[in-house]
Design a protein around this motif. Sequence first.
Motif, PDB file in Angstrom:
ATOM      1  N   CYS A  35      13.370  -0.111 -15.256  1.00  0.00           N
ATOM      2  CA  CYS A  35      14.595  -1.023 -14.796  1.00  0.00           C
ATOM      3  C   CYS A  35      15.705  -0.173 -14.782  1.00  0.00           C
ATOM      4  CB  CYS A  35      14.825  -2.096 -15.978  1.00  0.00           C
ATOM      5  SG  CYS A  35      16.084  -3.310 -15.800  1.00  0.00           S
ATOM      6  N   GLU A  61      10.280  -4.196 -19.657  1.00  0.00           N
ATOM      7  CA  GLU A  61       9.718  -5.000 -18.608  1.00  0.00           C
ATOM      8  C   GLU A  61       8.261  -4.639 -18.639  1.00  0.00           C
ATOM      9  OE1 GLU A  61      11.233  -4.139 -14.892  1.00  0.00           O
ATOM     10  OE2 GLU A  61      13.386  -4.923 -15.361  1.00  0.00           O
ATOM     11  N   ASP A 146      10.700  -9.648 -15.855  1.00  0.00           N
ATOM     12  CA  ASP A 146      12.153  -9.649 -16.580  1.00  0.00           C
ATOM     13  C   ASP A 146      13.146  -9.484 -15.340  1.00  0.00           C
ATOM     14  OD1 ASP A 146      14.263  -7.596 -17.337  1.00  0.00           O
ATOM     15  OD2 ASP A 146      14.020  -8.496 -19.065  1.00  0.00           O
TER      16      ASP A 146
HETATM   17 ZN   LIG Z   1      15.089  -4.900 -16.810  1.00  0.00          ZN
END
Ligand SMILES: [Zn+2]
Length: 353
Positions: A35, A61, A146
């Motif tokens: 991420c 995630e 996510d």
């Molecule tokens: Zn994330």
Amino acid sequence: MARPEPGAAVYVEDLPVPTPGEGEVRVRIARAAICGTDRHIFHWDPSVAPMLSPPVVIGHEFCGHIDALGPGVEGWQEGDYVSAEMHLVCGRCRACRSGNRHVCEHTRIAGLHRDGAFAEYVVVPAANLVRLDPAVVPPHIGAFLDALGNAVHTVQAASSIAGRHVLLSGYGAIGAMAAAVVEFEGAASLTITEVAPGHLERARAWAAARADSATPIRVLDPGRGGLVEEVRATTDGGVDVVLEMSGAPAAINSGLELLYPAGEMVLLGIPSRPDLLVEDFSRRIIFKGLTLRGVVGRRMFATWEEMLGLLARGLDLEHIVTHRLPLRDFHRGVALLDAAEAHKVVLDPAQTD
Ligand SMILES: [Zn+2]
Ligand SMILES: [Zn+2]
């Protein structure tokens, strides 16, 4: 086991397998994904550094299978295929008690404040688990729910999408997912703006692949000029909804300019500076009667239900996964993301090369 590299805060290390406590489960990770937050941690960015007290396993995630239950856990079994909301909320503050747990005053994030998912195992509270259907969500997609939740939350924060003109600024990974949701929901048109050459190229490739869509998709580089005239000409005078995913002050200002009166701007992108200059504030916002809305995290757990529903109905996100790497090649994944050469880099703890 690798030693820390010069200048890097992140390294690979062997750790004991964690034990789930009261109300927690241990998940054996099938896939994880990198991420933007992980990149900021990697670079020890001032926006995230104060939130971490190393050593901590980063990553938030993931998807995987439950492999151990802590005391008091009910409703879950070993082998269940799951992901999890990694924002851990207090349940007691006014936001939580008002049904707004995504803005809990005491949010703690696994992968920042406690050990996360860039590992073979992660321990999470059972209350944060989300059950996945393997027929609907393969592991390489389950790896980044996510982030998909951020995208779905942003799109759903607009009062409606179907039949309306939408401008999406910023075609990073979450922007790319939001674009897919906007098209899936039947917008009257979708205009994507992006400046990074790699992301721009992927946006154009996706738009070309969706050329038969009922939603016309245009991809524009605002650096080339003429943006305002071109968008107004193709949206009957202005867009109804702006989904701002870039955080770039220029994108926020041109989004406000391009909104038709009574339009809505939903803001997910985080400007790199704390202050933002809105040019021509009164004319662009007040006199047009705009609605501005900030979005953070995912609604617990309405957004999760919505995104699983979209995937079950055929929302296609295969193009989002640009790279699959072994977990220990995390550094390479970050370099690809830094160069805007990747969208989602999916990591596999079991992959060895
Ligand atoms: Zn994330
Ligand atoms: Zn709370």
